[in-house]
Design a protein around this motif. Structure first.
Motif, PDB file in Angstrom:
ATOM      1  N   VAL A  37     -36.805  10.078 -17.164  1.00 39.16           N
ATOM      2  CA  VAL A  37     -38.243   9.776 -17.202  1.00 39.16           C
ATOM      3  C   VAL A  37     -38.839  10.396 -18.466  1.00 39.16           C
ATOM      4  O   VAL A  37     -38.470  11.510 -18.844  1.00 39.16           O
ATOM      5  N   VAL A  38     -39.748   9.648 -19.101  1.00 40.85           N
ATOM      6  CA  VAL A  38     -40.507  10.205 -20.232  1.00 40.85           C
ATOM      7  C   VAL A  38     -41.987  10.167 -19.860  1.00 40.85           C
ATOM      8  O   VAL A  38     -42.502   9.134 -19.420  1.00 40.85           O
ATOM      9  N   LEU A  39     -42.646  11.319 -19.997  1.00 37.64           N
ATOM     10  CA  LEU A  39     -44.076  11.417 -19.682  1.00 37.64           C
ATOM     11  C   LEU A  39     -44.851  11.655 -20.977  1.00 37.64           C
ATOM     12  O   LEU A  39     -44.605  12.633 -21.682  1.00 37.64           O
ATOM     13  N   PHE A  40     -45.759  10.744 -21.289  1.00 40.64           N
ATOM     14  CA  PHE A  40     -46.604  10.901 -22.474  1.00 40.64           C
ATOM     15  C   PHE A  40     -47.902  11.600 -22.070  1.00 40.64           C
ATOM     16  O   PHE A  40     -48.592  11.162 -21.150  1.00 40.64           O
ATOM     17  N   ASP A  41     -48.224  12.673 -22.768  1.00 40.29           N
ATOM     18  CA  ASP A  41     -49.456  13.411 -22.508  1.00 40.29           C
ATOM     19  C   ASP A  41     -50.561  12.791 -23.372  1.00 40.29           C
ATOM     20  O   ASP A  41     -50.669  13.087 -24.552  1.00 40.29           O
ATOM     21  N   ARG A  42     -51.342  11.885 -22.786  1.00 38.72           N
ATOM     22  CA  ARG A  42     -52.414  11.137 -23.448  1.00 38.72           C
ATOM     23  C   ARG A  42     -51.868   9.963 -24.277  1.00 38.72           C
ATOM     24  O   ARG A  42     -50.742  10.014 -24.754  1.00 38.72           O
ATOM     25  N   PHE A  43     -52.697   8.957 -24.421  1.00 41.97           N
ATOM     26  CA  PHE A  43     -52.218   7.700 -25.008  1.00 41.97           C
ATOM     27  C   PHE A  43     -51.788   7.838 -26.466  1.00 41.97           C
ATOM     28  O   PHE A  43     -50.957   7.085 -26.960  1.00 41.97           O
ATOM     29  N   MET A  44     -52.340   8.824 -27.193  1.00 37.88           N
ATOM     30  CA  MET A  44     -51.988   8.983 -28.608  1.00 37.88           C
ATOM     31  C   MET A  44     -50.496   9.304 -28.762  1.00 37.88           C
ATOM     32  O   MET A  44     -49.872   8.910 -29.753  1.00 37.88           O
ATOM     33  N   MET A  45     -49.927  10.000 -27.802  1.00 40.20           N
ATOM     34  CA  MET A  45     -48.499  10.329 -27.871  1.00 40.20           C
ATOM     35  C   MET A  45     -47.647   9.097 -27.575  1.00 40.20           C
ATOM     36  O   MET A  45     -46.584   8.908 -28.165  1.00 40.20           O
ATOM     37  N   GLU A  46     -48.139   8.239 -26.667  1.00 41.99           N
ATOM     38  CA  GLU A  46     -47.409   6.991 -26.397  1.00 41.99           C
ATOM     39  C   GLU A  46     -47.438   6.101 -27.637  1.00 41.99           C
ATOM     40  O   GLU A  46     -46.427   5.465 -27.979  1.00 41.99           O
ATOM     41  N   GLU A  47     -48.573   6.048 -28.322  1.00 45.36           N
ATOM     42  CA  GLU A  47     -48.669   5.246 -29.554  1.00 45.36           C
ATOM     43  C   GLU A  47     -47.645   5.710 -30.586  1.00 45.36           C
ATOM     44  O   GLU A  47     -46.998   4.908 -31.236  1.00 45.36           O
ATOM     45  N   GLN A  48     -47.541   7.025 -30.742  1.00 48.80           N
ATOM     46  CA  GLN A  48     -46.659   7.578 -31.770  1.00 48.80           C
ATOM     47  C   GLN A  48     -45.178   7.430 -31.413  1.00 48.80           C
ATOM     48  O   GLN A  48     -44.363   7.096 -32.258  1.00 48.80           O
ATOM     49  N   PHE A  49     -44.858   7.721 -30.150  1.00 43.76           N
ATOM     50  CA  PHE A  49     -43.441   7.846 -29.785  1.00 43.76           C
ATOM     51  C   PHE A  49     -42.947   6.785 -28.799  1.00 43.76           C
ATOM     52  O   PHE A  49     -41.741   6.687 -28.573  1.00 43.76           O
ATOM     53  N   GLY A  50     -43.858   6.013 -28.201  1.00 43.28           N
ATOM     54  CA  GLY A  50     -43.460   5.039 -27.173  1.00 43.28           C
ATOM     55  C   GLY A  50     -42.416   4.050 -27.638  1.00 43.28           C
ATOM     56  O   GLY A  50     -41.434   3.777 -26.948  1.00 43.28           O
ATOM     57  N   TRP A  51     -42.617   3.507 -28.844  1.00 41.73           N
ATOM     58  CA  TRP A  51     -41.662   2.502 -29.338  1.00 41.73           C
ATOM     59  C   TRP A  51     -40.296   3.119 -29.599  1.00 41.73           C
ATOM     60  O   TRP A  51     -39.255   2.481 -29.391  1.00 41.73           O
ATOM     61  N   ARG A  52     -40.277   4.375 -30.024  1.00 42.87           N
ATOM     62  CA  ARG A  52     -38.991   5.065 -30.266  1.00 42.87           C
ATOM     63  C   ARG A  52     -38.265   5.304 -28.936  1.00 42.87           C
ATOM     64  O   ARG A  52     -37.043   5.177 -28.849  1.00 42.87           O
ATOM     65  N   VAL A  53     -39.049   5.658 -27.901  1.00 43.67           N
ATOM     66  CA  VAL A  53     -38.455   5.853 -26.569  1.00 43.67           C
ATOM     67  C   VAL A  53     -37.878   4.531 -26.075  1.00 43.67           C
ATOM     68  O   VAL A  53     -36.732   4.462 -25.619  1.00 43.67           O
ATOM     69  N   ALA A  54     -38.657   3.445 -26.190  1.00 47.87           N
ATOM     70  CA  ALA A  54     -38.222   2.126 -25.701  1.00 47.87           C
ATOM     71  C   ALA A  54     -36.965   1.648 -26.442  1.00 47.87           C
ATOM     72  O   ALA A  54     -36.085   1.023 -25.848  1.00 47.87           O
ATOM     73  N   GLU A  55     -36.882   1.961 -27.717  1.00 48.07           N
ATOM     74  CA  GLU A  55     -35.749   1.503 -28.538  1.00 48.07           C
ATOM     75  C   GLU A  55     -34.479   2.305 -28.242  1.00 48.07           C
ATOM     76  O   GLU A  55     -33.391   1.753 -28.160  1.00 48.07           O
ATOM     77  N   ASN A  56     -34.640   3.624 -28.081  1.00 50.76           N
ATOM     78  CA  ASN A  56     -33.463   4.495 -27.934  1.00 50.76           C
ATOM     79  C   ASN A  56     -33.076   4.789 -26.487  1.00 50.76           C
ATOM     80  O   ASN A  56     -31.935   5.143 -26.220  1.00 50.76           O
ATOM     81  N   CYS A  57     -34.025   4.669 -25.562  1.00 48.84           N
ATOM     82  CA  CYS A  57     -33.753   4.914 -24.128  1.00 48.84           C
ATOM     83  C   CYS A  57     -34.434   3.820 -23.311  1.00 48.84           C
ATOM     84  O   CYS A  57     -35.395   4.099 -22.577  1.00 48.84           O
ATOM     85  N   PRO A  58     -33.986   2.578 -23.450  1.00 44.56           N
ATOM     86  CA  PRO A  58     -34.703   1.471 -22.798  1.00 44.56           C
ATOM     87  C   PRO A  58     -34.806   1.595 -21.276  1.00 44.56           C
ATOM     88  O   PRO A  58     -35.728   1.063 -20.675  1.00 44.56           O
ATOM     89  N   ASP A  59     -33.872   2.332 -20.656  1.00 46.71           N
ATOM     90  CA  ASP A  59     -33.890   2.422 -19.188  1.00 46.71           C
ATOM     91  C   ASP A  59     -34.761   3.563 -18.667  1.00 46.71           C
ATOM     92  O   ASP A  59     -34.977   3.683 -17.459  1.00 46.71           O
ATOM     93  N   ALA A  60     -35.245   4.426 -19.568  1.00 42.80           N
ATOM     94  CA  ALA A  60     -36.070   5.558 -19.112  1.00 42.80           C
ATOM     95  C   ALA A  60     -37.409   5.048 -18.576  1.00 42.80           C
ATOM     96  O   ALA A  60     -38.026   4.153 -19.157  1.00 42.80           O
ATOM     97  N   LEU A  61     -37.850   5.618 -17.474  1.00 43.44           N
ATOM     98  CA  LEU A  61     -39.164   5.288 -16.908  1.00 43.44           C
ATOM     99  C   LEU A  61     -40.232   5.919 -17.803  1.00 43.44           C
ATOM    100  O   LEU A  61     -40.155   7.102 -18.118  1.00 43.44           O
ATOM    101  N   ARG A  62     -41.213   5.115 -18.224  1.00 49.68           N
ATOM    102  CA  ARG A  62     -42.251   5.610 -19.129  1.00 49.68           C
ATOM    103  C   ARG A  62     -43.564   5.794 -18.374  1.00 49.68           C
ATOM    104  O   ARG A  62     -44.129   4.830 -17.846  1.00 49.68           O
TER     105      ARG A  62
END
Length: 413
Positions: free
Chosen positions: A83-108
């Motif tokens: 599981v990856v937990l983003f603390d506020r939307f700004m962190m998802e903007e910065q790192f979300g695509w990297r998480v999706a690309e490198n760990c596609p099965d992780a719950l976001r």
């Protein structure tokens, strides 16, 4: 639960539970996941701060990460969190695509803290001296970013029911993407009113709140200019103690001993300060989420007078822990009444305990939250198929944000 489940939290800042409700909230989330046997890593691009919590004491690994840097890709590929937990939307903007690309099965999961677009739209309307309209949200720049972030995630944690309604009714977000999880209290946090300082033993008014947060600074200005003079007129001996982390020079300049308007800066032990006071004043004129300072007042058995923004989504169908007033004259009147009349004060105290008991106890939420996470992990493919708009945004964001970030990284070399 497989003991090897792991959680990566990507923090906007390192948690400071003694500086703000957001810091306390983060520590609660860590504890909820640890109860489910998750191994936790907390990563942030933020600078260390003097007041941040020592994560190693909570068995959480601390990792510094960089913005716009492919070193994060290597880090997360190796970590492979469940599981990856983003603390506020700004962190998802910065790192979300990297998480999706490198760990596609992780719950976001996105922890919104509060709806930033609501807070900002209200603030702008206030500064323009007009009433906030729901339609303001649709033109708010931050809303476009924040809603996109909510759609790209598998689940967003919300602390306010009012904000959940806005998201489902105004922005048409599917309910399956939202989860109500307010600030939580342990059962032993409920005050034994018999053991707390009595009405007679307490004195003075108090305001407490982090000054980095614009609604808090505005509330202190409002107290100084409008409300406190009205209270002083009826109670010449009254004293208001104002505490808050990170006070700027303009905050400190408001200190006036003659007026009984005292600025103290950071409270070493916030609960002690609130427990000694007879009353909390929180005249918030804009903001969002739910207010940690008002929940803390209830924990301390300290009644409060606040505004409808302050009490928003906090009381359900229960009577408030004091009074809710938006008109400054009525606000001052109720503050004086609550301060002077013991029977009303004692009833307000009991109201606060009832609100905590029915709406904020951790035991009301923890099992359901664990089930929700487990359900999503086992149904992640179908859950994402049902969220086509999220997948569509993920696709386009990956293209645009990815190349923007790579360009910045090259430029930085």
């Amino acid at each position: 639960m497989n003991v090897m489940s792991s959680l990566l939290i990507i923090g906007f800042v390192w948690p400071e539970p003694n500086s703000s409700a957001a810091g306390g909230r983060m520590m609660q989330l860590i504890s909820l996941f640890q109860e489910q046997d998750y191994k936790i890593t907390f990563a942030s691009p933020a600078q260390d701060s003097d007041f941040m919590v020592d994560l190693s004491q909570y068995e959480v690994e601390k990792v510094a990460i960089a913005l716009n840097n492919s070193s994060f890709d290597e880090f997360i590929r190796e970590l492979q969190p469940t599981v990856v937990l983003f603390d506020r939307f700004m962190m998802e903007e910065q790192f979300g695509w990297r998480v999706a690309e490198n760990c596609p099965d992780a719950l976001r999961i996105l922890d919104t803290e509060d709806l930033h677009c609501l807070r900002l739209a209200r603030q702008k309307a206030f500064k323009k001296k007009r009433e906030f309209q729901i339609s303001d949200l649709l033109t708010e720049e931050v809303a476009k970013r924040e809603i996109a972030s909510i759609l790209r995630c598998d689940l967003s944690l919300m602390i306010s029911e009012y904000e959940m309604e806005l998201l489902t009714n105004v922005f048409k977000i599917d309910k399956s993407l939202l989860y109500y999880l307010p600030l939580l209290l342990e059962s032993n946090a409920l005050p034994d009113l018999e053991k707390l300082s009595s009405f007679e033993e307490r004195k003075d008014f108090v305001f407490i709140g982090n000054f980095y947060h614009e609604p808090n600074w505005n509330a202190v200005q409002y107290l100084k200019e409008k409300i406190w003079p009205l209270i002083k007129k009826q109670m010449p001996e009254a004293v208001l103690n104002i505490y808050g982390a990170y006070p700027s020079q303009k905050v400190l300049q408001l200190n006036n001993v003659k007026e009984g308007f005292l600025i103290h800066g950071r409270a070493e032990k916030a609960q002690e300060v609130v427990q000694k006071a007879r009353m909390v004043l929180a005249p918030l004129r804009f903001g969002a989420g739910i207010k940690g300072k008002l929940l803390e007042a209830m924990e301390c058995g300290t009644p409060s007078v606040t505004t409808s923004i302050g009490a928003e989504s906090m009381l359900g169908n229960f009577p408030w822990n004091g009074f809710v007033e938006d008109n400054p004259e009525f606000f001052a009147e109720k503050a004086v009444q609550l301060y002077q009349e013991k029977e009303i004060w004692l009833q307000a105290q009991k109201n606060g305990v009832a609100i905590m008991n029915q709406r904020y106890l951790r035991k009301l939420f923890e099992d359901d939250f664990a089930k929700q996470i487990a359900f999503l992990l086992s149904n992640i493919k179908q859950h994402r198929l049902n969220n086509f708009m999220g997948e569509l945004l993920q696709h386009h964001t990956m293209k645009s944000t990815k190349y923007m970030s790579k360009w910045i990284e090259e430029k930085n070399k």
